[in-house]
Design a protein around this motif. Structure first.
Motif, PDB file in Angstrom:
ATOM      1  N   VAL A 134       0.588  -1.412  -0.299  1.00 47.06           N
ATOM      2  CA  VAL A 134      -0.207   0.133   0.027  1.00 47.06           C
ATOM      3  C   VAL A 134       0.912   1.184  -0.609  1.00 47.06           C
ATOM      4  N   PRO A 135       1.028   2.446  -0.867  1.00 48.64           N
ATOM      5  CA  PRO A 135       1.684   3.216  -1.095  1.00 48.64           C
ATOM      6  C   PRO A 135       0.994   4.051  -0.379  1.00 48.64           C
ATOM      7  N   LYS A 136       2.347   5.044   0.183  1.00 48.19           N
ATOM      8  CA  LYS A 136       1.544   5.985   1.404  1.00 48.19           C
ATOM      9  C   LYS A 136       0.624   6.976   0.682  1.00 48.19           C
ATOM     10  N   GLY A 137       0.196   7.540   1.236  1.00 48.38           N
ATOM     11  CA  GLY A 137      -1.375   8.414   0.875  1.00 48.38           C
ATOM     12  C   GLY A 137      -2.191   7.204   0.447  1.00 48.38           C
ATOM     13  N   VAL A 138      -2.353   5.743  -0.090  1.00 49.73           N
ATOM     14  CA  VAL A 138      -3.317   5.839   0.321  1.00 49.73           C
ATOM     15  C   VAL A 138      -4.871   4.632   1.250  1.00 49.73           C
ATOM     16  N   ARG A 139      -5.551   5.531   1.249  1.00 46.54           N
ATOM     17  CA  ARG A 139      -6.426   4.900   2.656  1.00 46.54           C
ATOM     18  C   ARG A 139      -6.950   3.879   2.300  1.00 46.54           C
ATOM     19  N   HIS A 140      -7.008   2.526   3.282  1.00 40.71           N
ATOM     20  CA  HIS A 140      -6.834   1.353   3.605  1.00 40.71           C
ATOM     21  C   HIS A 140      -7.466   0.291   4.803  1.00 40.71           C
ATOM     22  N   SER A 141      -7.396  -0.625   5.171  1.00 40.40           N
ATOM     23  CA  SER A 141      -8.244  -1.146   5.882  1.00 40.40           C
ATOM     24  C   SER A 141      -7.314  -2.602   5.601  1.00 40.40           C
ATOM     25  N   PHE A 142      -7.841  -3.570   6.623  1.00 41.69           N
ATOM     26  CA  PHE A 142      -8.198  -5.005   6.534  1.00 41.69           C
ATOM     27  C   PHE A 142      -8.988  -5.751   7.287  1.00 41.69           C
ATOM     28  N   LYS A 143      -9.504  -6.976   7.130  1.00 42.12           N
ATOM     29  CA  LYS A 143     -10.138  -7.234   8.412  1.00 42.12           C
ATOM     30  C   LYS A 143      -9.844  -9.238   8.158  1.00 42.12           C
ATOM     31  N   ASN A 144      -9.602  -9.676   9.389  1.00 39.28           N
ATOM     32  CA  ASN A 144      -9.023 -10.652   9.877  1.00 39.28           C
ATOM     33  C   ASN A 144     -10.578 -11.806   8.500  1.00 39.28           C
ATOM     34  N   THR A 145     -10.330 -13.001   8.127  1.00 39.35           N
ATOM     35  CA  THR A 145     -10.866 -13.297   7.202  1.00 39.35           C
ATOM     36  C   THR A 145     -11.380 -14.843   7.895  1.00 39.35           C
ATOM     37  N   SER A 146     -10.416 -14.883   8.867  1.00 40.52           N
ATOM     38  CA  SER A 146     -10.415 -16.421   8.851  1.00 40.52           C
ATOM     39  C   SER A 146     -11.168 -16.867   9.892  1.00 40.52           C
ATOM     40  N   PRO A 147     -11.791 -17.996   9.134  1.00 42.62           N
ATOM     41  CA  PRO A 147     -13.170 -18.427  10.248  1.00 42.62           C
ATOM     42  C   PRO A 147     -12.326 -19.128  11.857  1.00 42.62           C
ATOM     43  N   GLY A 148     -13.256 -18.041  13.066  1.00 42.57           N
ATOM     44  CA  GLY A 148     -12.416 -18.786  14.010  1.00 42.57           C
ATOM     45  C   GLY A 148     -11.274 -18.546  14.328  1.00 42.57           C
ATOM     46  N   HIS A 149     -10.369 -18.374  14.160  1.00 41.94           N
ATOM     47  CA  HIS A 149      -8.734 -17.758  14.704  1.00 41.94           C
ATOM     48  C   HIS A 149      -7.917 -16.826  13.878  1.00 41.94           C
ATOM     49  N   PRO A 150      -7.373 -16.476  15.244  1.00 40.16           N
ATOM     50  CA  PRO A 150      -6.511 -15.115  14.425  1.00 40.16           C
ATOM     51  C   PRO A 150      -5.471 -15.493  13.388  1.00 40.16           C
ATOM     52  N   ALA A 151      -5.398 -13.998  12.856  1.00 40.16           N
ATOM     53  CA  ALA A 151      -4.150 -13.836  11.754  1.00 40.16           C
ATOM     54  C   ALA A 151      -3.369 -13.671  12.208  1.00 40.16           C
ATOM     55  N   ARG A 152      -2.114 -13.655  11.658  1.00 37.88           N
ATOM     56  CA  ARG A 152      -0.748 -13.492  11.833  1.00 37.88           C
ATOM     57  C   ARG A 152      -0.102 -12.844  10.947  1.00 37.88           C
ATOM     58  N   MET A 153       0.755 -11.926  10.772  1.00 40.00           N
ATOM     59  CA  MET A 153       1.531 -11.019   9.499  1.00 40.00           C
ATOM     60  C   MET A 153       2.058 -10.114   9.498  1.00 40.00           C
ATOM     61  N   TYR A 154       2.933 -10.160   9.038  1.00 44.77           N
ATOM     62  CA  TYR A 154       3.687  -8.818   9.461  1.00 44.77           C
ATOM     63  C   TYR A 154       3.810  -7.843   8.758  1.00 44.77           C
ATOM     64  N   PHE A 155       3.801  -6.344   8.990  1.00 45.23           N
ATOM     65  CA  PHE A 155       3.895  -4.918   8.217  1.00 45.23           C
ATOM     66  C   PHE A 155       4.879  -3.954   8.601  1.00 45.23           C
ATOM     67  N   LEU A 156       5.418  -4.086   6.378  1.00 43.96           N
ATOM     68  CA  LEU A 156       6.688  -3.107   7.069  1.00 43.96           C
ATOM     69  C   LEU A 156       6.196  -1.670   6.698  1.00 43.96           C
TER      70      LEU A 156
END
Length: 184
Positions: A116-138
């Protein structure tokens, strides 16, 4: 300060989105030591129902980047927001995500990457049924890691955080200008 010299070499173009050739530039090394963060290392905090562990801070990298691990509960994710000073790259490790960036929407599986380039509006949602998502943000350049450490509560890496606390959302709004982002 030593200089690492790299010959200009074409980088592979993405099949779908990049057709112009790119080249590597000369890279100047900094007087920072190499770092190793073990699997139980980093600086974890609980914030907005998630667990954010800063793995590489802007201070660690001379401001070049920040890297954080996030554990996000099922059906959770941040409100739409925009980073004005840095790009954000998501690397999904476990679970599934729906990332909305500008007018695009991506359904991401483990191993998937979203930039996601700077200046771009964004969001995310964990769509995993019933368990957490794990990710890295850079984040490039670094600095967003300071927000997590400033307003989060001490956490445990890899654990799902306590439920969303509305006070966290208020705190995020209060430091938005300092860290160069807008909510909404």
């Amino acid at each position: 300060m030593p200089v690492v010299r790299a010959q200009a070499a074409p980088l592979p173009a993405s099949k779908a989105q990049h057709s112009a050739p790119r080249t590597r530039k000369k890279v100047r090394t900094m007087s920072l030591p190499p770092l190793h963060i073990p699997p139980d290392g980093g600086y974890p905090v609980f914030l907005v129902g998630d667990t954010y562990t800063t793995l590489l801070s802007a201070a660690d990298t001379g401001g070049e980047l920040s890297l954080a691990e996030a554990i996000v509960p099922a059906d959770a994710g941040p409100p739409p927001h925009t980073h004005h000073g840095e790009s954000e790259t998501f690397v999904l490790l476990d679970g599934t995500l729906r990332v909305t960036a500008g007018d695009e929407q991506f359904d991401v599986e483990p191993g998937g990457v979203v930039y996601v380039p700077k200046g771009v509006r964004h969001s995310f949602k964990n769509t995993s049924p019933g368990h957490p998502a794990r990710m890295y943000f850079l984040y490039v350049p670094g600095g967003m890691d300071g927000m997590f450490q400033e307003i989060g509560r001490p956490g445990v890496r890899g654990q799902v955080g306590p439920p969303l606390d509305p006070a966290d959302v208020v705190a995020m709004g209060e430091v938005a200008e300092k860290y160069g982002y807008t909510l909404g």
